[in-house]
Design an enzyme around this catalytic site. Sequence first.
Site, PDB file in Angstrom:
ATOM      1  N   ASN A 108       7.471  14.143  -7.621  1.00 23.66           N
ATOM      2  CA  ASN A 108       7.489  15.148  -6.748  1.00 23.66           C
ATOM      3  C   ASN A 108       7.085  16.565  -7.052  1.00 23.66           C
ATOM      4  O   ASN A 108       7.758  17.030  -8.095  1.00 23.66           O
ATOM      5  CB  ASN A 108       8.743  15.378  -5.902  1.00 23.66           C
ATOM      6  CG  ASN A 108       8.800  16.261  -4.637  1.00 23.66           C
ATOM      7  OD1 ASN A 108       7.943  17.124  -4.463  1.00 23.66           O
ATOM      8  ND2 ASN A 108       9.882  16.160  -4.088  1.00 23.66           N
ATOM      9  N   ASP A 158       4.704  12.710  -4.440  1.00 20.40           N
ATOM     10  CA  ASP A 158       3.271  13.045  -3.768  1.00 20.40           C
ATOM     11  C   ASP A 158       2.204  13.045  -4.634  1.00 20.40           C
ATOM     12  O   ASP A 158       2.424  12.680  -5.709  1.00 20.40           O
ATOM     13  CB  ASP A 158       3.566  14.278  -2.930  1.00 20.40           C
ATOM     14  CG  ASP A 158       4.089  15.456  -3.950  1.00 20.40           C
ATOM     15  OD1 ASP A 158       3.819  15.440  -4.970  1.00 20.40           O
ATOM     16  OD2 ASP A 158       4.834  16.296  -3.543  1.00 20.40           O
ATOM     17  N   ASP A 184      -5.914  -4.981  -0.293  1.00 18.80           N
ATOM     18  CA  ASP A 184      -4.707  -5.615   0.215  1.00 18.80           C
ATOM     19  C   ASP A 184      -4.858  -6.755   0.815  1.00 18.80           C
ATOM     20  O   ASP A 184      -5.636  -6.961   1.897  1.00 18.80           O
ATOM     21  CB  ASP A 184      -3.740  -4.786   0.838  1.00 18.80           C
ATOM     22  CG  ASP A 184      -2.470  -5.350   1.002  1.00 18.80           C
ATOM     23  OD1 ASP A 184      -1.600  -5.570  -0.093  1.00 18.80           O
ATOM     24  OD2 ASP A 184      -1.874  -5.553   2.135  1.00 18.80           O
ATOM     25  N   GLU A 203      -6.695  -8.908  -3.556  1.00 19.95           N
ATOM     26  CA  GLU A 203      -5.425  -9.444  -3.925  1.00 19.95           C
ATOM     27  C   GLU A 203      -5.460 -10.660  -3.259  1.00 19.95           C
ATOM     28  O   GLU A 203      -5.507 -11.065  -2.013  1.00 19.95           O
ATOM     29  CB  GLU A 203      -4.256  -8.626  -3.274  1.00 19.95           C
ATOM     30  CG  GLU A 203      -2.825  -9.196  -3.376  1.00 19.95           C
ATOM     31  CD  GLU A 203      -1.927  -8.645  -2.607  1.00 19.95           C
ATOM     32  OE1 GLU A 203      -0.340  -8.688  -2.858  1.00 19.95           O
ATOM     33  OE2 GLU A 203      -2.216  -8.507  -1.482  1.00 19.95           O
TER      34      GLU A 203
END
Length: 602
Positions: A121, A148, A313, A342
């Site tokens: 973070n 983040d 993906d 993938e």
Amino acid sequence: MNPKIQLPLQRIEPPFWYAGMHNKELQIMFYGKEIGRFFVDTAESGVITKVTKPQNCNYLFVTINVKWNHAKEIVFVFKKHNKIVFTQKYHIKQRRENSSERKGFDSSDVIYLLMPDRFANGNGDNTNDATTNEKYNRALPGGRHGGDLNGIIKHLDYIQSLGVTAIWSTPVCEDNELEYSYHSYAQSDVYKIDPRFGTNEDYVCLSEELHKRDMKLIHDYVTNHWGLHHWMVQDPPTVDWINTFEHYTETNHKRTTVLDVNAAKVDRKQCIEGWFVPTMPDLNSANPLVLRYLTQNAIWWIEYANLDGLRVDTFNYAEPLQMAKWTKAIMNEYPKFNMVGEITQRNHGILAYWQKDSKTGQIHNYNSNLPSVMDFSLCDALQIVFNEDDGSWDRGMTRIYDSLTFDFLYPNANNLMIFAENHDSKRLNYCYNIDLQKYKLAMVILATVRGIPQLYYGSEIGMAGDQYKGDADIRQDFPGGWLNDPINAFTNEGRTEGQKAYYDFTSQLFQWRKTKSVIHFGKTTHYIPQDNIYVYFRYNTKESVMVVINNNPESRVVTTARFKENLENYSKGKAVFLDAVIQMHDPIQMDGKSFLIIELIP
């Protein structure tokens, strides 16, 4: 980022475009209340080549000819009853110099896979966002934990210290699901970074900071599905934008039906068109508007964020002919680019089918145009082999040997992404019960065989998670990524002794690999494992490296006469990490569960 939008327009996508692209056609989507009832034109004649008004009158798809090689402002004129109601500016921007010649990732790279929400973070102000549903709850294993983009940026020195040259981040576009949104594979806006990760500008900053370090950024792209809360799913342009059935139908996950010459049509249809899960509607890429939208979105991110690669993906869940068009369009724009798909299959024939120019694909007269696929077969072997002290016919080191014997099937085996784990698999250190020596052996294989190595965040400090406890356990927070974490493994002084041992070895190994062209692009000769000992050579016209893995728990003596064809020009070698010279014609003493990487010397 968006040009100032006039009412009744709510969205324009792409929000802007670039001059000098290979494909001169651009499909602009205008969205707003009954915008489809307007007549649209431009102030300059001959710009618009096609206007498509879908069933939903809240959309207009306008195709223009981007014939300019310089920045330009286009003014769209919207009329009703032959009267101008409003105008809308649209910007064609100048591309970066030599943008089309950008070089993608390759086997000289080492990729670091991380999940932004679980890494660090870096900006406490964006932990929650008023526009998104799920709120911060680090106490919930599957909740939003607050990592983040700034957290990644602040720890690039750490990542680079591992010998890593590229980052693959799981998706960063907005995912506005009610829960379990942290992974961002159920995206709700594919032109917008999730505000809990940061802004579009933060993503550009990450790319710039990586490039300052001569590192690369790989964008995780999802073509097969969006999230249930995607704004276009809530108000689809056409009735067939999303694949639907009479009743909710999930994919059967039998990806073999796509290439099985004996497959029933109904089974193939369910595999391709069924939803991944109830919160991930399946996109209909057979709809030309959908395919063009996805193609332009990917190209827009490459240009906007100056990307170095894509990881795609669930590549083989989508309609294969449409995916081949998608990949070809991108590679036409960027001939030296790279993208890895993938393909979650363990069979080499199936994996090879999906790589560009595959001979197995010729059975269907099919070419995916996909440069790289993920080597799940090698991953499976790496997760079990060092627990097998029995080196019999198909166990122990033979698993690695057998996996590599199928390299002849691949058009380019050196462009395979190789890995021992990722965010969907068991953690390597869980497989080996946090045994540092077994971890070392797996990393040595990963660092020295053909292909593009991918590491998974946290394993380099000994992190382990039990897949059977759920995804959250293999996607734990990196210690030190949050204020007040009791341990900060990003720093040498903050690491425990155990974490230091993992980190030091990983860093040393991949920093060594970083300098070795013979490992990046060299040829391979390997020998049938004997007594659970595996020996292979990586070589080119100038260098040769010998790798020896003793997978026995006890020490062994390795004689070298058998390897004459690779050793005849070498009398000795330098053992990497040991600072020792080995006489190559003498027997080599090896401890149990140990390795040698030997740089051969004439």
